[in-house]
Every structure is written in structure tokens, then in C-alpha cells.
Design an enzyme around this catalytic site. Structure first.
Site, PDB file in Angstrom:
ATOM      1  N   ASP A 299      33.150  37.018  35.323  1.00 33.26           N
ATOM      2  CA  ASP A 299      33.997  37.256  36.598  1.00 33.26           C
ATOM      3  C   ASP A 299      33.979  36.315  37.533  1.00 33.26           C
ATOM      4  OD1 ASP A 299      36.097  38.711  37.868  1.00 33.26           O
ATOM      5  OD2 ASP A 299      35.401  40.665  37.521  1.00 33.26           O
TER       6      ASP A 299
HETATM    7  C1  BGC Z   1      38.324  41.027  38.878  1.00 34.07           C
HETATM    8  C2  BGC Z   1      38.719  40.557  37.508  1.00 34.07           C
HETATM    9  C3  BGC Z   1      39.876  39.517  37.498  1.00 34.07           C
HETATM   10  C4  BGC Z   1      39.326  38.160  38.074  1.00 34.07           C
HETATM   11  C5  BGC Z   1      40.216  37.156  38.202  1.00 34.07           C
HETATM   12  C6  BGC Z   1      37.983  39.342  39.506  1.00 34.07           C
HETATM   13  O1  BGC Z   1      37.741  39.706  41.056  1.00 34.07           O
HETATM   14  O2  BGC Z   1      37.191  41.773  38.823  1.00 34.07           O
HETATM   15  O3  BGC Z   1      39.203  41.948  37.036  1.00 34.07           O
HETATM   16  O4  BGC Z   1      40.218  39.394  36.147  1.00 34.07           O
HETATM   17  O5  BGC Z   1      38.994  38.537  39.481  1.00 34.07           O
HETATM   18  O6  BGC Z   1      41.198  37.332  38.804  1.00 34.07           O
END
Ligand code: BGC
Length: 744
Positions: free
Chosen positions: A303
Site C-alpha cells: 500500500d
Molecule cells: C489506500 C489504498 C489505495 C491506495 C492507492 C492507499 O492510501 O489504503 O486502498 O488503493 O492508497 O491509492
């Protein structure tokens, strides 16, 4: 509007799902090709494939409503040619127009295919959470929790299908959705991204979504956020969960297993930690469980910035470089770095020093290339412009409206205050009455979804839809209250005096992730006080809740004449709510989470016997899981089970008759619960093991049949393995029950 039975409509629509064959070579040929490619790659090219950066890192300027986003071509070339990045994600704060997506993706692939030595296409990833929310004008569905309130697999499939078509039409082959984390902590600000608290319901809806998405061909879904992220002890985003291996396997792992079986080829990792081990450092869960035990052959993606955080936040790494080593050795295949090339530089060094073996790199690259083949990128990496015709079609809008309508849950209807009657003078008031953003929540046009001015004005707010259906001259409006600041109620009280009924729209402003943290589930005092004032007028009050999680509203619910919960019903939500209020639609939504009554009453429906004992607070929610009223009445009769006794491996058939006793056609969700009366670990008081949504005309009866298998009776035993134990079970459907015995 075209009136076509939604069932027929969905049958036709979904039957087209398999038409597009996945551009795929036979598996062994693909593997050979991958081996060949890897054998020609330098270490830097391999590590580049494992690197994912955000569009912001290669941009000059953010896009806004007034000025266009601008790419920094030199930086983009540097990223792809010098650092060989395998993937780019996201937008620079604001959704793009469809044509601009085509321009961007074409530019990216032109560089990858013409200027980089290995000519490996870049895989672009996006958070298309409730539709292609980063493409302007996309069909934006109810958010997952609202979609789960439909208890309708076909609608989950339709949202998967349309989201995929519209992401593909934007030139994007990879969606960071669905969230398969279970929503068992209602304070968590990402509850609305889940399919609710139940293992079976979430698994079934996720399965439908994923299968319909993949049936479009050349597309990858991403299961999020492996695993246990959704269960923070204190309810705050990105904070620790304590989940034993047994409980993890019982509750949190099964929806992911279902997602893998449905064909998901990428998995995003838990941004937080379980039992003191950050998701990104968890070798056991990433490698031993996911890749070895569950045989996942796609790739894991970190993430946002989470490898860096192993050093800066979690302190399990002594340096940023060691954070990269820990994560890659734990099983992270791709790093969402996302702003720089630190991951690339450190990983190249780590391999050269011999701290990370080349075999681990080759394994990660093989997984990434496999997905690039599966998404058809090697055949054609460019946007398919012909798909523009499939973007935001009237049919998609129609299905979206049906989804929003079925997501509305009627919780209270005293003296049949609803449907509203023609000729009534209506006051519409409250902070969520006249905004589109409150219907959609986060991941809408922007990350937080709170730029009301960017919302497409052709969609209706609750107020606008009520005005259209009742006639503008019958409706008055005053915002009445802000979300959380006590203040003057404007002319709401005066307008209430001249009205026959008050539609009071309460809830939450849009939010996403950490900015949505709260420390009190109670609806803010400003709204409670305003509601009390409206109730004190003596006029009947119909409360409409638009919210990402069930905020506590005990007093309001007790005093209101009507209560409608819509969570976040998406772009057609205003229209859907008004149609329910006026009886153009008979509500059929059911709660996919327990609606708690008290701050410390966060007991879930599938609680243990010990939680319902005399001295415990027990399960006394405001409204239970699975609850939702209709404008008609359903009666259950004739519960039958195929046998009083079955052996291991033998299925049990359960059937029940459901009759519409009322005067209008309606849909009922028939829910089957199973109770294992004695177990070697404590068993839940009941667990959902089957559901079917059926439509019944007045006076009509349908027989609904369920099959109970070994799997439904199984659970995770003391040794952390799935087992089925002989013994007595109870089946409950619509208030009736039957018992049977499972023999060895
Ligand atoms: C979130 C994810 C997301 C990723 C990309 C993160 O902050 O936890 O769910 O897919 O960002 O945008």
C-alpha cells in the site's frame, strides 16, 4: 424511464459478461515467454518492474476544474527508461476526462514500448472503488457497504462489470478493488468500503463482483487489504489489530480465499499491523499463507508508502534500506513507493550485496509479468478507443439506479408514514439534503470526494428528487443545521410549521481513510439538537441517514415516524431515496452490519453465547444485521429439511415458502442461519449460510431452496485447521427453525 423488470434486464446484461475472451496464450507458453523475458533482463530492469510510482511523481501540475493536469515528460521518461518502472498509479488529485486518460496512457506506453530496452508495457492501476471514479462522468455505484445492503448478487456483479468496462474504456487494466476486509469495527472510517460484517455475505458479493469484472477480459482486480486491516482495536485507520491465527482464519481470511478462487491476480497488503507484525513485514501471511498455502500465483503490491513506513513509523527496520529488504523478503512483489526511486536504488544494492537473493527478485518479476500477460498488455497496451461507446451508457445508469434503490433500507415506518402521500406539504431539511457528495463519499472525483463543485449537476440530490416527484410548490427547503457546528437553524422551524411532514436528512460529510477517523460513533451534537427541534414541532419526521458507518441515533430513531438508512448510495442515490419515500420503489435493502444502539454496544450479530449471557450487555442493537422493512408484508411457512440426520460429506436441503401478504409487489431477502449447538471451540449463536432475494406479487408464494454442505458446517478448530465436527445443528429461516444431526 424504460420500465423493464430488473431481473430480466440483469439477466440479459450479465449474460453478455462472458463474451469478451481474455487475450491469453496457453499457460505453459506464457510461462515460457516469461522465462525468456526474465533471462534477458538486467537486475535494474527487474527491480524496475517491482517499482510503482504515482502520477504525481511525474507531473508538473495538478489538474483542477479550471486547468488541465500536466505531465512532466522528462520525468516520465526518466521513470520508465532509466528506472524501468513497471507500474504507475493514481491521479494528481482530480479525475480526468476520458480523452485525457487516453492521451496519458498512450504517452506512457509509447515511452515503454519505443524507448525502453525491454519494451515491457507499464501496468496502470487505479482506485475504481464504486465505478471508474477517477474518470469524469463515470457511472458511480453505491459504495460497497450500500451495495451490500441490496443483498443482491446480480447487482454486485453488475457493478463489477460496469466498473471494469469504464476503467477499460479509460485505458486502465487494473483496479484496486474490491475491499475484501470484513467490516467488523464500525468506527473504522473505511467501513463503507467493505461488504459488511459477515463472512458469507461479503464473500458472496465479492465473488460476484470479481467474476463479472474478469469476464470482461484483460483486466485485473486487486483484493484489499490483506489481511486484518479492517479490525483496528481503537477503530482508527491504520492502527493495530490483534487477531489470533484461529480468528484470522475463521473470519478475515475466507473472503480473500473466495476472491482468489474467483480469479483475483493481485493483492494489496494491510497498511497496518496484526499482532505486532506490520502487514508488509509479515512473511507468514504473505509467503507461507498467501503464496504457499493458498497457491496465489499473482503478485502482491504494497500500500501507499508502506515499505518506507516500516522504518519511519513501525520501526521494525533500522534503516530505509533495511525496510526494503524486510518487505521484499516477507513477500512484497511490487512497491507502491510512490514518490521516488528509493526502493529501486536500495533493492539493486541489496541484491548486489547478496542480502536479497536474485531468485526472490525473479519470482516477483515472474508474478508481475504473468499479470501483464493476463491483462493482455503484451498484445495491446494502448487504450481501446472503441470502448468509449460503452462508457456511462443509459443502460448502466439504469442499473445504477436499481442498485441505489435496492440499497435503501427502511428501518422504521410508524403508522405507515411512508410512502409519502400526494398533496402533502413537505419540508426537506438537514445537512445532507442538498449535496451530491454526501451520496457518494470518498473515492469520488477526488480522494476525499468532498469537492461538491466538481460533481456532475445532472444528478439529483435528495431535495431535487423530492421536488421533482412532489412538485416544487409542495416542497420547502432549509439546510437547518451544519454537520457538526451548533448554530442557527435559519428558517427551518418556521417552514416546519407550514408543512405536513419533515424529511430530515442527516449523516456524515464525505471522507476517506484517516481523515475520516472519529472517537465517538454518536452523531454530532449539532445534528442531534437540530433533530430534536424538528421532532419538537410535533410534525411527523422522516429521517434519512446518509453515512459511511452507522452513527448512533437512538433518541432520534425512537421519536421519528420514519427512518431510512442509505449509507452511501452513489450518484443515483438522491433519485433512489425519493422514489422510496414516495413508494415508486418498494424498499428491499437489509442491513449488512449491525446498527448499534450504544457506544459500548458494538456486539455483532454472530456473537458468542458468552456475549448474550445475563450479566453481559448482549446483542441489543438499534437494528440487527439483516433487518429492513418493506411496504408489503412477507410470511414464512413450510420450513422443510431433507433429513433429520446426515453423514459427513452429505448435503442437506432446506426449503421454505415465502408469501407476499400485502398489497404491493416487493422483494424479500430470505436469510438462512445455521447454529452449531456444541463445538470444541465456542461457536457463534448463529451464522448466515445462505440468502436469496425473491420478488413476489401480492398473494404470490415462492419456495426457496438452500443447500447446506460440509463447508457451511465447518470452522477453524483449536489446531488452526478447518474441521467439521459431528453433532446437532439448528437451521433458522424467517423465524422458523429445524434441527438436524451430523453423523460421523
Ligand atoms: C489506500 C489504498 C489505495 C491506495 C492507492 C492507499 O492510501 O489504503 O486502498 O488503493 O492508497 O491509492
Amino acid at each position: 424511464m424504460k420500465v423493464l423488470s430488473i431481473t430480466v434486464f440483469l439477466m440479459i446484461f450479465l449474460s453478455q459478461a462472458g463474451n469478451v475472451a481474455m487475450a491469453q496464450m496457453p499457460e505453459d507458453l506464457t510461462e515460457k515467454k516469461i522465462t525468456e523475458i526474465i533471462s534477458q533482463m538486467t537486475l535494474e530492469e527487474k527491480v524496475g518492474q517491482m517499482t510503482q510510482i504515482t502520477l504525481q511523481a511525474v507531473s508538473k501540475k495538478q489538474g483542477t476544474a479550471k486547468s488541465k493536469h500536466e505531465i512532466d515528460r522528462a520525468k516520465l521518461e526518466e521513470a520508465i527508461v532509466k528506472y524501468n518502472v513497471g507500474s504507475i498509479l493514481n491521479v494528481y488529485d482530480v479525475a480526468h476526462e476520458l480523452d485525457y486518460w487516453h492521451e496519458l496512457i498512450t504517452m506512457i506506453q509509447d515511452i515503454a514500448l519505443n524507448k525502453s530496452r525491454m519494451k515491457i508495457p507499464v501496468i496502470y492501476g487505479i482506485d475504481a472503488i464504486h465505478g471508474a471514479n477517477y474518470t469524469m462522468g463515470a457511472t458511480l455505484f453505491p459504495q460497497s457497504l450500500a451495495l451490500a445492503s441490496t443483498w443482491n448478487r446480480d447487482l454486485a456483479a453488475a457493478s463489477g462489470k460496469i466498473t471494469t468496462i469504464e476503467a477499460k474504456a479509460s485505458g486502465i487494466p487494473w483496479n484496486f478493488n474490491p475491499v475484501m476486509d470484513l467490516g467488523r469495527q464500525v468506527l473504522w472510517p473505511r467501513l463503507w468500503e467493505t461488504y459488511g460484517e459477515d463472512v458469507y455475505l461479503a464473500s458472496q458479493l465479492g465473488d460476484s463482483y470479481i467474476r463479472a469484472s474478469h469476464a470482461q477480459g484483460n483486466f485485473a482486480t486487486c483484493l484489499k487489504h490483506y489481511v486484518g486491516y479492517s479490525f483496528p482495536i481503537n477503530g482508527l485507520d491504520r492502527t493495530p489489530a490483534w487477531i489470533s491465527e484461529r480468528m484470522l482464519r475463521e473470519y478475515f481470511l475466507p473472503p480473500f480465499e473466495t476472491g482468489l478462487k474467483a480469479g483475483a491476480k493481485t493483492v494489496m497488503i494491510n497498511s497496518s499491523e496484526v499482532d505486532g507484525i506490520p502487514g508488509h513485514a509479515n512473511y507468514h501471511l504473505l509467503t507461507e499463507v498467501l503464496k504457499e498455502e493458498l497457491k496465489f500465483d499473482g503478485f502482491t503490491v504494497s500500500d501507499w508508502e508502506d515499505i518506507i513506513r516500516l522504518y519511519t513509523r513501525d520501526k521494525v527496520a533500522a534503516s530505509p534500506k533495511d525496510a526494503v529488504r524486510i518487505a521484499v523478503m516477507a513477500g512484497v512483489d511490487m512497491s507502491m513507493v510512490p514518490y521516488d526511486f528509493s526502493f529501486f536504488n536500495y533493492l539493486v544494492e541489496l541484491v548486489k550485496e547478496g542480502t536479497v537473493p536474485l531468485s526472490r527478485i525473479d519470482d516477483a518479476v515472474r508474478r508481475i509479468l504473468r499479470v501483464k500477460f493476463q491483462t493482455g498488455l503484451f498484445e495491446n497496451a494502448y487504450p481501446d478507443k472503441s470502448l468509449k461507446n460503452s462508457f456511462a451508457t443509459p443502460e448502466s445508469k439504469e442499473i445504477n439506479l436499481r442498485s441505489a434503490e435496492e440499497s435503501v433500507v427502511l428501518l422504521k415506518n410508524k403508522n405507515n408514514i411512508l410512502p409519502l402521500k400526494k398533496g402533502q406539504k413537505i419540508l426537506v431539511t438537514g445537512p445532507t439534503a442538498n449535496m451530491l457528495s454526501v451520496l457518494n463519499g470518498g473515492w469520488t472525483i477526488t480522494w476525499q470526494g468532498n469537492e461538491e463543485s466538481l460533481y456532475p449537476q445532472e444528478h439529483e440530490t435528495v431535495l431535487e428528487a423530492v421536488q421533482r416527484l412532489a412538485g416544487a410548490d409542495m416542497v420547502s427547503y432549509s439546510p437547518g443545521s451544519s454537520f457538526d457546528k451548533a448554530g442557527n437553524t435559519g428558517d427551518a422551524l418556521k417552514l416546519a410549521e407550514n408543512s405536513d411532514v419533515i424529511v430530515l436528512c442527516l449523516g456524515e460529510p464525505p471522507y476517506c481513510e484517516t481523515p475520516g477517523n472519529i472517537s465517538d460513533l454518536t452523531l454530532p451534537a449539532a445534528q442531534i439538537e437540530f433533530a430534536e427541534k424538528m421532532i419538537a414541532t410535533g410534525k411527523p419526521v422522516v429521517v434519512v441517514m446518509l453515512q459511511g458507518r452507522p452513527r448512533l441515533i437512538n433518541g432520534i430513531a425512537a421519536a421519528a415516524a420514519g427512518l431510512v438508512n442509505a449509507f452511501l448510495p452513489g450518484m443515483e442515490g438522491g433519485t433512489a431515496i425519493a422514489r422510496v419515500l414516495f413508494g415508486e420503489v418498494n424498499p428491499s435493502g437489509k442491513l449488512p452490519v449491525t446498527y448499534p444502539a450504544a457506544p459500548n454496544g458494538i456486539t455483532l450479530y454472530d456473537h458468542k453465547p458468552i456475549e448474550s449471557g445475563q450479566d453481559q450487555s448482549g446483542y441489543k442493537p438499534l437494528y440487527p444485521f439483516g433487518f429492513g422493512l418493506s411496504y408489503t408484508e412477507f410470511a414464512y411457512s413450510g420450513l422443510k429439511i431433507s433429513s433429520k440426520e446426515i453423514s459427513m460429506g452429505q448435503n442437506l436441503t432446506v426449503s421454505v415458502d415465502v408469501t407476499n401478504k400485502g398489497k404491493v409487489t416487493g422483494k424479500e431477502v430470505v436469510q438462512l442461519y445455521l447454529t452449531d449447538l456444541v463445538g470444541s471451540v465456542t461457536r457463534p449463536n448463529k451464522q448466515l449460510k445462505g440468502f436469496e432475494k425473491v420478488e413476489l406479487k401480492p398473494g404470490e408464494t415462492k419456495t426457496v431452496t438452500f443447500t447446506i454442505t460440509d463447508e457451511h458446517m465447518s470452522f477453524i478448530g483449536q489446531k488452526n485447521k478447518r474441521i467439521t465436527e459431528p453433532g446437532d445443528f439448528k437451521v433458522t429461516v424467517g423465524g422458523m427453525e429445524a434441527g438436524f444431526t451430523l453423523k460421523n
